[in-house]
Design a protein around this motif. Sequence first.
Motif, PDB file in Angstrom:
ATOM      1  N   PRO A 175      -8.651   4.462  -3.188  1.00 36.76           N
ATOM      2  CA  PRO A 175      -7.849   4.958  -4.311  1.00 36.76           C
ATOM      3  C   PRO A 175      -6.358   4.797  -4.001  1.00 36.76           C
ATOM      4  CG  PRO A 175      -8.618   6.797  -2.980  1.00 36.76           C
ATOM      5  CD  PRO A 175      -9.147   5.547  -2.322  1.00 36.76           C
ATOM      6  N   SER A 176      -5.529   4.797  -5.020  1.00 35.12           N
ATOM      7  CA  SER A 176      -4.080   4.770  -4.820  1.00 35.12           C
ATOM      8  C   SER A 176      -3.518   6.166  -5.001  1.00 35.12           C
ATOM      9  CB  SER A 176      -3.421   3.828  -5.837  1.00 35.12           C
ATOM     10  OG  SER A 176      -2.014   3.989  -5.764  1.00 35.12           O
ATOM     11  N   GLU A 201       0.821  -1.222   0.000  1.00 41.28           N
ATOM     12  CA  GLU A 201       0.000   0.000   0.000  1.00 41.28           C
ATOM     13  C   GLU A 201       0.852   1.269   0.000  1.00 41.28           C
ATOM     14  OE1 GLU A 201      -2.499   0.678   3.468  1.00 41.28           O
ATOM     15  OE2 GLU A 201      -2.753   2.743   2.796  1.00 41.28           O
ATOM     16  N   VAL A 252      -8.129  -1.534  -5.144  1.00 36.44           N
ATOM     17  CA  VAL A 252      -7.901  -0.190  -5.673  1.00 36.44           C
ATOM     18  C   VAL A 252      -9.028   0.192  -6.636  1.00 36.44           C
ATOM     19  CG1 VAL A 252      -6.287   1.271  -6.940  1.00 36.44           C
ATOM     20  CG2 VAL A 252      -5.421  -0.465  -5.363  1.00 36.44           C
ATOM     21  N   SER A 255      -9.115   3.547  -8.065  1.00 36.20           N
ATOM     22  CA  SER A 255      -8.527   4.438  -9.067  1.00 36.20           C
ATOM     23  C   SER A 255      -7.095   4.752  -8.653  1.00 36.20           C
ATOM     24  CB  SER A 255      -9.327   5.743  -9.164  1.00 36.20           C
ATOM     25  OG  SER A 255      -9.259   6.427  -7.929  1.00 36.20           O
ATOM     26  N   ILE A 256      -6.306   5.173  -9.634  1.00 32.83           N
ATOM     27  CA  ILE A 256      -4.918   5.559  -9.361  1.00 32.83           C
ATOM     28  C   ILE A 256      -4.763   7.011  -9.766  1.00 32.83           C
ATOM     29  CG2 ILE A 256      -2.494   5.081  -9.897  1.00 32.83           C
ATOM     30  CD1 ILE A 256      -3.378   2.262 -10.726  1.00 32.83           C
ATOM     31  N   GLN A 284      -2.074   1.966 -14.155  1.00 31.58           N
ATOM     32  CA  GLN A 284      -2.797   3.102 -14.734  1.00 31.58           C
ATOM     33  C   GLN A 284      -2.425   3.283 -16.206  1.00 31.58           C
ATOM     34  OE1 GLN A 284      -0.344   5.452 -11.946  1.00 31.58           O
ATOM     35  NE2 GLN A 284      -1.118   7.202 -13.059  1.00 31.58           N
ATOM     36  N   GLY A 294       1.570   6.359  -8.021  1.00 26.96           N
ATOM     37  CA  GLY A 294       1.418   5.937  -9.410  1.00 26.96           C
ATOM     38  C   GLY A 294       1.848   4.489  -9.581  1.00 26.96           C
ATOM     39  N   HIS A 295       1.217   3.779 -10.515  1.00 20.11           N
ATOM     40  CA  HIS A 295       1.572   2.388 -10.790  1.00 20.11           C
ATOM     41  C   HIS A 295       1.390   2.097 -12.272  1.00 20.11           C
ATOM     42  CE1 HIS A 295       1.911   1.382  -6.578  1.00 20.11           C
ATOM     43  NE2 HIS A 295       0.746   1.959  -6.346  1.00 20.11           N
ATOM     44  N   ASP A 313      -7.278  11.943  -8.936  1.00 22.15           N
ATOM     45  CA  ASP A 313      -7.721  10.996  -9.963  1.00 22.15           C
ATOM     46  C   ASP A 313      -8.787  11.602 -10.861  1.00 22.15           C
ATOM     47  OD1 ASP A 313      -9.906  11.006  -8.324  1.00 22.15           O
ATOM     48  OD2 ASP A 313      -9.815   8.891  -7.780  1.00 22.15           O
ATOM     49  N   ARG A 343      -1.589  15.890  -7.221  1.00 24.94           N
ATOM     50  CA  ARG A 343      -2.081  14.539  -7.546  1.00 24.94           C
ATOM     51  C   ARG A 343      -3.575  14.440  -7.283  1.00 24.94           C
ATOM     52  NH1 ARG A 343       2.363  10.002  -6.143  1.00 24.94           N
ATOM     53  NH2 ARG A 343       4.220  11.272  -6.469  1.00 24.94           N
TER      54      ARG A 343
END
Length: 410
Positions: free
Chosen positions: A353-354, A190, A205, A207-208, A361, A357-358, A289, A287
């Motif tokens: 939500p995250s 996480e 998750v 959304s990112i 997305q 960033g990953h 989403d 940041r």
Amino acid sequence: MPEYRSQANGARVLADLNALRAIGAYKSGVHKPTFSAAHMESLHWLAQRLPEAQLTPTIDGIGNVFGTSKKSGPKILAGSHLESQNFAGWLDGPLGVVYALEAARVINPDSGLGGAVEVAAWCDEEGHFGHFLGSRSYIGDLTEADIDSAKDRTSGRKMREALREVGLADRPRARAELGRHIGYLEAHIEQGDTLESSGLGIGIVTSIVGIWQYRITFTGEQNHAGTTRMGARKDAGLALARLCVAIDERFPDLCSPRTVWTTGRITLDPGAPSIIPGRAEMLFQIRDDDPGVIDRLENALTSIATEIGAKSGCKEDIERLRTGVPGLMDERFQHAIAEASNVFAGGRSLRMPSGAGHDAQILARIMPAGMLFVPSIRGISHHWDENTTDGDIVTGAQVFVDACRRLLAG
Ligand SMILES: [Zn+2]
């Protein structure tokens, strides 16, 4: 708990993660910047493991590792990344890669299960050379010119040079074959403390966030700090300080509950005690989403800067350096993770939500995507103290494998 014929082997998952931790070990974590010897050794480690899951390994021309299957039926793509931030933790990236490998080892040889898990380790998710270069290359969002201009942010080494040194320069870059996969699933720690502080085992998750980055500059007039009357000054440093305060006052009325913003670096020029700064620059990041929220904040940022520029006698300039790509996670994937959590984590899951960033997305731009989180002890990440309990790691692996099975079963 129902008796499945085959499920994740927790001891094997922990052994693999510890094997990757031993490559490039630093204190209790790892130091594996993109294309370092330790990073390359990790890529080869994975390539050697993939045949255990009936997958054919390849490493492509940007350093992505793939395991592809010849099994018939639907295919799901799963993975994460193997490089680390500098002097950082052992689970950020490898956890998702090892879960994907484990899901492939459990599901692919099982002739009673239709379909297969294919594995990907995306290169440079941590952004040593750019932003998501590996996954962006795979979806066709990375040009040769992007690679020409990419440089390691720590050493300045050019990406072209690095690719030559590690022997990947002449290899083709793999591209997504549209329609091949029913979607992409990624697991990750996480990196915050929401799960741990709520006593939960799995984050689903939703959304990112996307990351928007700006360079904000005020240009005033450099002058003598002793002889220039206060009323006659055009102090760019003061203008920038006023901007920071105004952002803090006005953004909360415009943002979403999840929006975060950060000043990355402030530079005053010339930055001497006896000289009024003629130029002030700041790197600023937002940041969220929701691009609609960002639009509102960007408009506010522009009008605040214009007001302060006028008041301070300075010229303002806002340059957007990076445009965010938020990713919405697929509802069917969220549902599969929730069902798997009910079986293997006693339903101790949370939709969330995250804020980080990953690669999911990026993949979400071309196929349905989902992500699951496991708890991070004290929410620590990007530091060698990053950790997750063995129990949570094993539970996460079981949920991940079961979610893959459910998605492949439709
Ligand atoms: Zn990561």
